[in-house]
Design an enzyme around this catalytic site. Structure first.
Site, PDB file in Angstrom:
ATOM      1  N   GLY A  94      -4.510  -0.475  -6.266  1.00 48.21           N
ATOM      2  CA  GLY A  94      -5.446   0.605  -6.570  1.00 48.21           C
ATOM      3  C   GLY A  94      -6.896   0.279  -6.267  1.00 48.21           C
ATOM      4  O   GLY A  94      -7.796   0.813  -6.893  1.00 48.21           O
ATOM      5  N   GLY A  98      -5.201  -1.054   0.639  1.00 49.46           N
ATOM      6  CA  GLY A  98      -3.984  -0.786   1.410  1.00 49.46           C
ATOM      7  C   GLY A  98      -2.736  -1.433   0.833  1.00 49.46           C
ATOM      8  O   GLY A  98      -1.760  -1.644   1.559  1.00 49.46           O
ATOM      9  N   SER A  99      -2.767  -1.717  -0.477  1.00 49.76           N
ATOM     10  CA  SER A  99      -1.627  -2.389  -1.098  1.00 49.76           C
ATOM     11  C   SER A  99      -0.298  -1.657  -0.855  1.00 49.76           C
ATOM     12  O   SER A  99       0.688  -2.272  -0.452  1.00 49.76           O
ATOM     13  CB  SER A  99      -1.899  -2.525  -2.600  1.00 49.76           C
ATOM     14  OG  SER A  99      -0.706  -2.708  -3.292  1.00 49.76           O
ATOM     15  N   SER A 100      -0.286  -0.347  -1.067  1.00 52.83           N
ATOM     16  CA  SER A 100       0.987   0.378  -0.934  1.00 52.83           C
ATOM     17  C   SER A 100       1.496   0.338   0.506  1.00 52.83           C
ATOM     18  O   SER A 100       2.688   0.102   0.742  1.00 52.83           O
ATOM     19  CB  SER A 100       0.853   1.817  -1.432  1.00 52.83           C
ATOM     20  OG  SER A 100      -0.132   2.509  -0.707  1.00 52.83           O
ATOM     21  N   ASP A 143      -4.039   3.396   6.824  1.00 47.45           N
ATOM     22  CA  ASP A 143      -3.557   2.221   6.082  1.00 47.45           C
ATOM     23  C   ASP A 143      -2.263   1.698   6.703  1.00 47.45           C
ATOM     24  O   ASP A 143      -2.096   0.490   6.886  1.00 47.45           O
ATOM     25  CB  ASP A 143      -3.298   2.562   4.611  1.00 47.45           C
ATOM     26  CG  ASP A 143      -4.580   2.828   3.834  1.00 47.45           C
ATOM     27  OD1 ASP A 143      -5.621   3.064   4.472  1.00 47.45           O
ATOM     28  OD2 ASP A 143      -4.518   2.805   2.584  1.00 47.45           O
TER      29      ASP A 143
END
Ligand code: MEV
Length: 307
Positions: A94, A98-100, A143
């Protein structure tokens, strides 16, 4: 047992977040120091359940069934055969890093290798986008693209072009410590544009101009030429209501510490600030001041590392 392994990394947006959702070009920078590694294997015979374990910065949990990652893994399931996926991520959640997308990309790599399929780019991108749509609603794809690229990308309308970087300088990323929900931010912008279509046209046109001005600077210019472009991008995002007092503070601290420019990066409403320092000495000083001012973590990446 066969094990498939996949990798990806974090990203920051140099310029053009939100506008990219409306067709403007945006520039994404890879952050290779923040990595994701995923492994996939088949479960024991007789066990057809699919499991996903997700570990990030120390905390481990099974993902809820409605997550983008679960939707993605479901696409690879075969009748009677369960899959166990483990995702290990350095990327804080969050924060607009670009974690997801990175977790989805590493997972696609792991599953493709487990099933012995060639990992080919346009297909990987669209699988990552499948997961991103569950997580974010209306993702532009920047992303999904940047988390797999070793080079900065000029991205627009689902197409990306790798940029060569001749500019010198050091990018400093500072985490405000507050998470900003990308989906909430994207919805907020959509609502503002629905009420005021002229605002949308002006914003998108301005970002077009900034992206086209930034490109030659990145390829062959000087860091100080990029500064005002980043500052203007921050003002434009701020006018849309996407900044916070903490993000504004960090932007000011970075510039006061000698950075040539700074902006919020990613969805906003929390997350990170991206600043550009002309050299490693200024970057060190700015990172230290940002932490004193309340940034929970800072990362640096030199422009030279993208060559
Ligand atoms: C998120 O990294 C960037 C946004 O422009 C959303 C998107 O492009 O999907 C805010």
């Amino acid at each position: 047992t066969r094990i498939g392994v996949g990798h990806a990394h974090a990203k920051v947006i140099l310029l053009g977040e939100h506008a990219v959702v409306y067709g403007a070009p945006a520039i994404g920078l890879p952050l290779p120091g923040l990595a994701v590694r995923a492994t996939a294997r088949h479960t024991e015979p007789g066990d057809s359940s699919t499991r996903i374990r997700f570990t990030t910065t120390g905390s481990e949990y099974a993902l809820p069934a409605n997550s983008g990652l679960a939707a993605l893994v479901a696409l690879f399931e075969e009748p009677g055969a369960g899959i166990a996926v483990r995702v290990l991520s350095d990327i804080p959640l969050g924060r607009g890093l670009g974690s997801s997308a990175a977790c989805a990309r590493a997972t696609v790599g792991a599953l493709d290798r487990l099933l012995d399929r060639p990992v080919v780019e346009p297909e990987v991108y669209s699988l990552v986008q499948t997961a991103e749509r569950v997580a974010h609603g209306n993702p532009s794809g920047i992303d999904a693209a940047t988390t797999g690229s070793p080079r900065p990308l000029m991205f627009s309308d689902g197409t990306s072009e790798a940029l060569s970087v001749g500019m010198r300088g050091v990018f400093v990323v500072a985490d405000s410590g507050n998470s900003g929900a990308t989906r909430t931010a994207v919805d907020l912008v959509a609502e503002r544009f629905r009420r005021n279509p002229i605002l949308r046209t002006r914003f998108v046109q301005r970002i077009h101009a900034l992206a086209h001005a930034a490109r030659p600077v990145l390829t062959a210019g000087r860091a100080d030429e990029l500064g005002p472009i980043l500052n203007e991008n921050h003002s434009l995002l701020s006018e849309l209501g996407l900044s916070t007092p903490k993000l504004d503070l960090l932007v000011r601290v970075a510039v006061d510490a000698g950075c040539v420019g700074a902006k919020l990066t990613g969805g906003g409403l929390g997350g990170c600030v991206l600043a550009l320092a002309a050299d490693p000495e200024h970057a060190r000083r700015a990172a230290a001041r940002l932490r004193t001012a309340g940034a929970t973590t800072t990362w640096t990446v030199s422009a030279e590392s993208f060559r």
